[in-house]
Design an enzyme around this catalytic site. Structure first.
Site, PDB file in Angstrom:
ATOM      1  N   GLU A 146      62.618  11.828 -63.385  1.00 15.02           N
ATOM      2  CA  GLU A 146      61.932  11.662 -61.947  1.00 15.02           C
ATOM      3  C   GLU A 146      63.295  11.747 -61.334  1.00 15.02           C
ATOM      4  O   GLU A 146      62.274  11.529 -59.193  1.00 15.02           O
ATOM      5  CB  GLU A 146      60.568  11.536 -61.164  1.00 15.02           C
ATOM      6  CG  GLU A 146      59.798  11.836 -62.751  1.00 15.02           C
ATOM      7  CD  GLU A 146      58.643  10.791 -62.090  1.00 15.02           C
ATOM      8  OE1 GLU A 146      58.452  10.234 -61.353  1.00 15.02           O
ATOM      9  OE2 GLU A 146      57.674  11.059 -63.097  1.00 15.02           O
ATOM     10  N   ASN A 187      64.483  12.866 -68.026  1.00 15.54           N
ATOM     11  CA  ASN A 187      63.021  12.987 -67.812  1.00 15.54           C
ATOM     12  C   ASN A 187      62.141  13.114 -66.267  1.00 15.54           C
ATOM     13  O   ASN A 187      62.553  12.556 -65.581  1.00 15.54           O
ATOM     14  CB  ASN A 187      61.896  11.608 -68.661  1.00 15.54           C
ATOM     15  CG  ASN A 187      60.699  11.898 -68.713  1.00 15.54           C
ATOM     16  OD1 ASN A 187      60.125  13.028 -69.588  1.00 15.54           O
ATOM     17  ND2 ASN A 187      60.236  11.558 -68.513  1.00 15.54           N
ATOM     18  N   HIS A 223      52.604  17.099 -68.305  1.00 12.03           N
ATOM     19  CA  HIS A 223      51.042  16.808 -67.162  1.00 12.03           C
ATOM     20  C   HIS A 223      50.576  17.797 -66.797  1.00 12.03           C
ATOM     21  O   HIS A 223      51.073  18.598 -65.915  1.00 12.03           O
ATOM     22  CB  HIS A 223      51.333  15.949 -65.970  1.00 12.03           C
ATOM     23  CG  HIS A 223      52.191  14.788 -66.486  1.00 12.03           C
ATOM     24  ND1 HIS A 223      51.201  13.719 -67.240  1.00 12.03           N
ATOM     25  CD2 HIS A 223      52.768  13.508 -66.680  1.00 12.03           C
ATOM     26  CE1 HIS A 223      51.768  12.508 -67.262  1.00 12.03           C
ATOM     27  NE2 HIS A 223      53.031  12.888 -66.904  1.00 12.03           N
ATOM     28  N   GLU A 252      55.854  12.691 -72.450  1.00 11.45           N
ATOM     29  CA  GLU A 252      53.657  12.915 -71.099  1.00 11.45           C
ATOM     30  C   GLU A 252      52.528  13.910 -71.584  1.00 11.45           C
ATOM     31  O   GLU A 252      51.788  14.017 -70.750  1.00 11.45           O
ATOM     32  CB  GLU A 252      54.280  12.275 -69.745  1.00 11.45           C
ATOM     33  CG  GLU A 252      55.353  10.783 -69.896  1.00 11.45           C
ATOM     34  CD  GLU A 252      56.012  10.736 -68.435  1.00 11.45           C
ATOM     35  OE1 GLU A 252      55.085  11.119 -67.799  1.00 11.45           O
ATOM     36  OE2 GLU A 252      57.053  10.922 -68.574  1.00 11.45           O
ATOM     37  N   ASP A 254      49.141  15.699 -71.344  1.00  9.80           N
ATOM     38  CA  ASP A 254      48.404  15.863 -71.033  1.00  9.80           C
ATOM     39  C   ASP A 254      47.344  17.743 -70.548  1.00  9.80           C
ATOM     40  O   ASP A 254      48.982  17.969 -69.911  1.00  9.80           O
ATOM     41  CB  ASP A 254      47.531  14.161 -70.161  1.00  9.80           C
ATOM     42  CG  ASP A 254      47.876  14.188 -69.189  1.00  9.80           C
ATOM     43  OD1 ASP A 254      48.903  15.178 -68.575  1.00  9.80           O
ATOM     44  OD2 ASP A 254      48.492  12.896 -68.718  1.00  9.80           O
TER      45      ASP A 254
HETATM   46  O1  9MR Z   1      50.515   6.344 -66.876  1.00 10.20           O
HETATM   47  C1  9MR Z   1      51.077   5.768 -65.826  1.00 10.20           C
HETATM   48  C2  9MR Z   1      49.688   4.982 -65.370  1.00 10.20           C
HETATM   49  O2  9MR Z   1      49.046   3.554 -65.570  1.00 10.20           O
HETATM   50  C3  9MR Z   1      50.230   4.407 -63.911  1.00 10.20           C
HETATM   51  O3  9MR Z   1      49.574   3.396 -63.137  1.00 10.20           O
HETATM   52  C4  9MR Z   1      51.384   5.201 -63.648  1.00 10.20           C
HETATM   53  C5  9MR Z   1      52.245   4.557 -62.356  1.00 10.20           C
HETATM   54  O4  9MR Z   1      52.776   4.813 -61.476  1.00 10.20           O
HETATM   55  O5  9MR Z   1      53.048   6.115 -64.334  1.00 10.20           O
HETATM   56  C6  9MR Z   1      52.216   6.623 -64.495  1.00 10.20           C
HETATM   57  O6  9MR Z   1      53.125   7.229 -65.795  1.00 10.20           O
HETATM   58  C7  9MR Z   1      53.274   7.745 -65.335  1.00 10.20           C
HETATM   59  C8  9MR Z   1      55.321   8.120 -66.070  1.00 10.20           C
HETATM   60  O7  9MR Z   1      55.572   6.610 -65.984  1.00 10.20           O
HETATM   61  C9  9MR Z   1      56.055   8.632 -65.538  1.00 10.20           C
HETATM   62  N1  9MR Z   1      55.476  10.482 -65.199  1.00 10.20           N
HETATM   63  C10 9MR Z   1      54.295   9.948 -64.532  1.00 10.20           C
HETATM   64  C11 9MR Z   1      53.081   9.084 -65.726  1.00 10.20           C
HETATM   65  C12 9MR Z   1      51.805   9.940 -64.369  1.00 10.20           C
HETATM   66  O8  9MR Z   1      52.435   8.832 -63.403  1.00 10.20           O
END
Ligand code: 9MR
Length: 541
Positions: A146, A187, A223, A252, A254
């Site tokens: 990101e 990513n 997402h 990722e 969903d």
């Molecule tokens: O799914 C993850 C969640 O459990 C955490 O609280 C969160 C913290 O910022 O991160 C989520 O995963 C993220 C991933 O690491 C990077 N891309 C976005 C995902 C969804 O926020």
């Protein structure tokens, strides 16, 4: 069982009911899930599904910096090891997520000076990647995550504010040194379609690789949300990255919806899952698809988006949803349905809001009865034997930009379904764009050669500036390629070549220029060995 019933059974029922991973492996792809350490340790249903359905896993949180190095030099691999051990037991690949991110990084890192931050990156990456370098299950890493804003600028994170963009190349080099065999990825989210952010990522990946920085792979988080529409150019976008020579992957996935669930939302969601899997199957360099979890019982969505949820392929009671069937059947059959029935032909388009370089078209919608569902429409310009695709849309209207002033356009529309079937051509509509600004001198263009080598060069940027007093809604730049030079790629504009004349029109996102505002595009050219000429005669209209 009667003879008739026997005949009606599918020929390969045993194989057809196999888990997702069996079908994915048969296609040479992975199907994965992000795993959370809590349910992995204390829920049998979670463990069983994670083990049997997927051949790839990503740690949802356990490999992030705040888990692995909460205090300077003090490493904790309990969660990361639990996931890697599970993957080894179940013959699964592990994708390491993530080394450098602006979230879930402890405060002590964020406040470091530039030199201390560089050292911290080096120590963190060499220790974390080094720990699994000899473990054959751990095959890839998200090195940076990101790094872009939505407009394509670098995110002004503490990394960027302290180190500028240099941290990105440094992180990739440190990861390569720690595990020369691991596949190293960048990513991001909202990069699934072709847009300013994905184009910035494309330019960065290309330029890093030109400099010898080891970027091997690009991750498209995906997402998605059913209320925002499907990125219909996903496959095209994956392919343009693949053409840079990198592996691509959906990292990722969903597909959330506004709650409560209903059967129509579930059906739309299933179409999105099917479309993503289909796009990956269609692009050879796409390694596979990772879903961000698998059960609605454990998903980040409801905690982040109020009123939204149900984004995954099993419900909160571990029952398979239609979206599971969509992923399964698509992996098993290639298109997810036996749909060979095209959608109905759209109605005649009507043009409105015609300016010198844009027009809106709308038409009566098509329907699709073949099973895969209506995915969208392609809009073409009728030009005899070589019709051009002017744009794609998921609704029954589109605003075309970058049109040529004072020009007649004959256009028609074809509907597309989820299996890629195209309808017949709608009847054509004809409209003529308005005349352009008088004198034609509303904008200028200048091109700069960024790098050149014996048989090629990159022109970047070509700067397009609105020198007029009113806003421009779309521009066209022309220039001349020396004889023997051929275009090898371009970004942030659409380029067409006729003889040695190149015509560049704005992309959907950079056509609007206020007075004095500028935007840029770029392109790459192959030329005969030893020729030192570069393009000339940039003009803008
Ligand atoms: O799914 C993850 C969640 O459990 C955490 O609280 C969160 C913290 O910022 O991160 C989520 O995963 C993220 C991933 O690491 C990077 N891309 C976005 C995902 C969804 O926020």
């Amino acid at each position: 069982m009667g003879l008739l019933a026997t005949f009606l059974l599918p020929a390969v029922s045993a194989e057809a009911s196999a888990p997702l991973r069996t079908h994915a492996a048969a296609k040479g792809k992975f199907i994965g899930a992000a795993l959370a350490t809590g349910p992995l340790s204390n829920e049998t249903a979670y463990r069983n599904i994670a083990a049997t359905e997927f051949n790839q896993v990503t740690a949802e949180n356990a490999m992030k910096w705040d888990s692995t190095e909460p205090n300077p030099g003090q490493f904790n691999f309990s969660g990361a090891d639990a996931i890697v051990d599970f993957a080894v037991q179940n013959d699964q690949q592990v994708h390491g997520h993530t080394l450098i991110w602006h979230q879930q990084t402890p405060g002590w890192v964020q406040g470091l000076s530039a030199s201390a931050m560089r050292e911290a990156i080096e120590r963190h990456i060499s220790t974390v990647v080094g720990r699994y370098a000899d473990n054959p299950a751990v095959v890839s890493w998200d090195v940076v995550n990101e790094v872009f804003e939505e407009n394509g600028n670098f995110r002004t994170s503490f990394w960027y504010n302290t180190l500028g963009q240099s941290y990105i190349a440094d992180a990739f080099r440190a990861a390569r040194a720690a595990d020369p065999d691991a596949r190293l990825c960048i990513n991001d989210y909202n990069v699934e379609g072709i847009n300013a952010k994905s184009t910035a990522m494309y330019n960065l990946v290309r330029s890093l690789r030109q400099q010898g920085v080891p970027v091997d792979c690009v991750g498209f988080q995906s997402h998605l949300a059913i209320q925002y529409g499907f990125p219909n150019d996903l496959q095209q976008n994956l392919q343009r990255f693949a053409d840079l020579g990198v592996q691509v992957r959906i990292t990722e996935l969903d597909v959330r919806m506004q709650m409560p669930r209903d059967s129509s939302k579930d059906a739309t969601q299933a179409t999105y899952y099917r479309n993503v899997v289909n796009a990956c199957l269609a692009v050879e360099a796409c390694a596979g698809v990772t879903i961000w979890g698998f059960t609605d019982k454990h998903s980040w969505v409801p905690d982040t988006f109020g009123g939204e949820g149900a984004a995954l392929i099993y419900d909160e009671n571990y029952q398979k949803k239609s979206s599971y069937d969509a992923v399964h059947d698509t992996l098993a059959s290639g298109s997810g349905t036996d749909d060979t029935t095209p959608p109905t032909t759209p109605g005649t388009p009507t043009a409105s809001n015609i300016t010198s370089n844009s027009a809106t078209l709308s038409w009566s919608a098509s329907t699709d009865s073949g099973g895969s569902g209506l995915a969208g429409y392609n809009v073409y310009r009728e030009q005899g034997s070589t019709d051009t695709l002017l744009g794609q849309t998921s609704t029954n209207s589109i605003t075309l930009t970058g049109l040529t002033p004072d020009t007649e356009y004959q256009v028609y529309v074809r509907a597309r379904d989820g299996a890629g079937n195209l309808s017949g051509n709608s009847p054509t509509a004809t409209f003529t764009t308005e005349e352009g600004p008088s004198g034609g001198g509303g904008c200028t263009a200048t091109g700069t050669v960024q790098t050149e080598w014996q048989n090629g060069y990159v022109v970047q940027p070509v700067t397009v500036t609105n020198t007029g007093t009113t806003a421009i809604d779309g521009w066209t730049v022309t220039f001349t390629l020396p004889a023997g030079h051929t275009l090898a790629g371009s970004w942030n504009a659409t380029l067409t070549v006729s003889g040695q004349t190149v015509t560049a029109t704005n992309a959907a996102y950079n056509g609007n220029l206020a007075p004095n505002a500028s935007t840029t595009f770029g392109f790459q050219v192959n030329r005969p060995n030893g020729d030192t000429q570069t393009p000339s005669g940039y003009t803008c209209a």
